[in-house]
Design a protein around this motif. Sequence first.
Motif, mmCIF file in Angstrom:
data_model
loop_
_atom_site.group_PDB
_atom_site.id
_atom_site.type_symbol
_atom_site.label_atom_id
_atom_site.label_comp_id
_atom_site.label_asym_id
_atom_site.label_seq_id
_atom_site.Cartn_x
_atom_site.Cartn_y
_atom_site.Cartn_z
ATOM 1 N N HIS A 94 1.043 -4.876 2.999
ATOM 2 C CA HIS A 94 0.353 -5.157 1.748
ATOM 3 C C HIS A 94 -1.147 -4.939 1.897
ATOM 4 O O HIS A 94 -1.671 -4.795 3.002
ATOM 5 N N ASP A 95 -1.841 -4.960 0.757
ATOM 6 C CA ASP A 95 -3.299 -5.065 0.796
ATOM 7 C C ASP A 95 -3.641 -6.377 1.488
ATOM 8 O O ASP A 95 -3.132 -7.435 1.086
ATOM 9 N N CYS A 96 -4.481 -6.339 2.500
ATOM 10 C CA CYS A 96 -4.815 -7.548 3.240
ATOM 11 C C CYS A 96 -5.798 -8.400 2.436
ATOM 12 O O CYS A 96 -6.884 -7.929 2.090
ATOM 13 N N PRO A 97 -5.457 -9.650 2.150
ATOM 14 C CA PRO A 97 -6.357 -10.495 1.349
ATOM 15 C C PRO A 97 -7.668 -10.811 2.048
ATOM 16 O O PRO A 97 -8.655 -11.133 1.404
ATOM 17 N N VAL A 98 -7.659 -10.724 3.384
ATOM 18 C CA VAL A 98 -8.882 -11.037 4.135
ATOM 19 C C VAL A 98 -10.037 -10.149 3.695
ATOM 20 O O VAL A 98 -11.190 -10.566 3.654
ATOM 21 N N PHE A 99 -9.728 -8.920 3.344
ATOM 22 C CA PHE A 99 -10.759 -7.975 2.961
ATOM 23 C C PHE A 99 -11.364 -8.282 1.588
ATOM 24 O O PHE A 99 -12.350 -7.688 1.203
ATOM 25 N N TYR A 100 -10.765 -9.198 0.855
ATOM 26 C CA TYR A 100 -11.225 -9.474 -0.504
ATOM 27 C C TYR A 100 -11.790 -10.882 -0.667
ATOM 28 O O TYR A 100 -12.135 -11.293 -1.755
ATOM 29 N N LYS A 131 0.832 -1.203 0.000
ATOM 30 C CA LYS A 131 0.000 0.000 0.000
ATOM 31 C C LYS A 131 0.869 1.255 0.000
ATOM 32 O O LYS A 131 1.848 1.352 0.732
ATOM 33 N N GLU A 132 0.510 2.214 -0.844
ATOM 34 C CA GLU A 132 1.237 3.480 -0.866
ATOM 35 C C GLU A 132 0.717 4.433 0.199
ATOM 36 O O GLU A 132 1.451 5.260 0.730
ATOM 37 N N LYS A 133 -0.590 4.332 0.503
ATOM 38 C CA LYS A 133 -1.191 5.209 1.510
ATOM 39 C C LYS A 133 -1.809 4.364 2.611
ATOM 40 O O LYS A 133 -2.253 3.238 2.382
ATOM 41 N N GLU A 134 -1.825 4.939 3.818
ATOM 42 C CA GLU A 134 -2.425 4.248 4.951
ATOM 43 C C GLU A 134 -3.940 4.157 4.771
ATOM 44 O O GLU A 134 -4.590 5.119 4.372
#
Length: 286
Positions: free
Chosen positions: A55-61, A42-45
């Motif tokens: 990283h982008d958390c896979p749980v959210f997807y 991720k570039e931004k919080e």
Amino acid sequence: MSSIQEWGNKVDWKKRVKAVCKPCWELKYCPYGPLVEEFPVKEKEDDHKCRIFGHDCPVFYVAEPFTETKELRDISRNIPRPVQFRVLKRDNQICRQCGQAVQDEEIEFDHIIPFSKGGSSDENNIRLLCSTCNRKRSNNFEDEYLVRDSRDHIMKPSNIEIIDFLLDLIDFYHEFVRDNQEKPSLSDYDEFTDNDTELTNAITSIAKDIIIFFKSEKPKEMRSNLFNALKYRWGFVDSFLYSINEVSLKFEVDLEKIIIEEKYFIQLIGWNIPLSKGNKKKWETK
């Protein structure tokens, strides 16, 4: 379109919140292991960032049916640290109850709808309080936050100054009865209306509504001690009016509870005064 339909459209009652899955910071481990490394950094919080790897958390997807929903995850007494940080920033380190700045060591986080009554630990249900206000708080959140009457939604908000007018009107009634040993007639209310007949009729009707309310049986939805406190405040005990503070001390009832009950009474006779923080402060002086 009915008033209820207008309100429904206004608050968008068809809107639904999309649920998301339970993340690793609550599971205490990453359920996807090395897979997380395949997701972009991720570039931004934001709330979707993996706190360990960035990283982008896979749980959210992941599809919702295979995981615990956000609603279930939020039913937790513990308030997650990220939620605390966001609430701290949102409330600007000001106590939401007393409005005073809070020292770091005095900061406490409170569930608006208590955990014991199903309240979540979502940011929208958390507020910042000073330790003093948090100690005073009980679980009787219904009076403060829940809709007591549909008129809260369908009646237009009224200016809090209507209380001054109503108190003056009833003070006139009590004074007239004390001085003349009889109730005022229609023409006696002319001083409120400059001989405007239509307005005089309306004023008289309002006075009658208040008198009937306090001389009738207590409404079932009102607590006896609060009904008696209001009767005393509005002069239907000794024909003299009293301030909210005087009534609170005499009946040993919390000031805010009297204000909430008075709001309900005034709503029953035709005015909806919003219980904003500013209105509460003004109400305390009346």
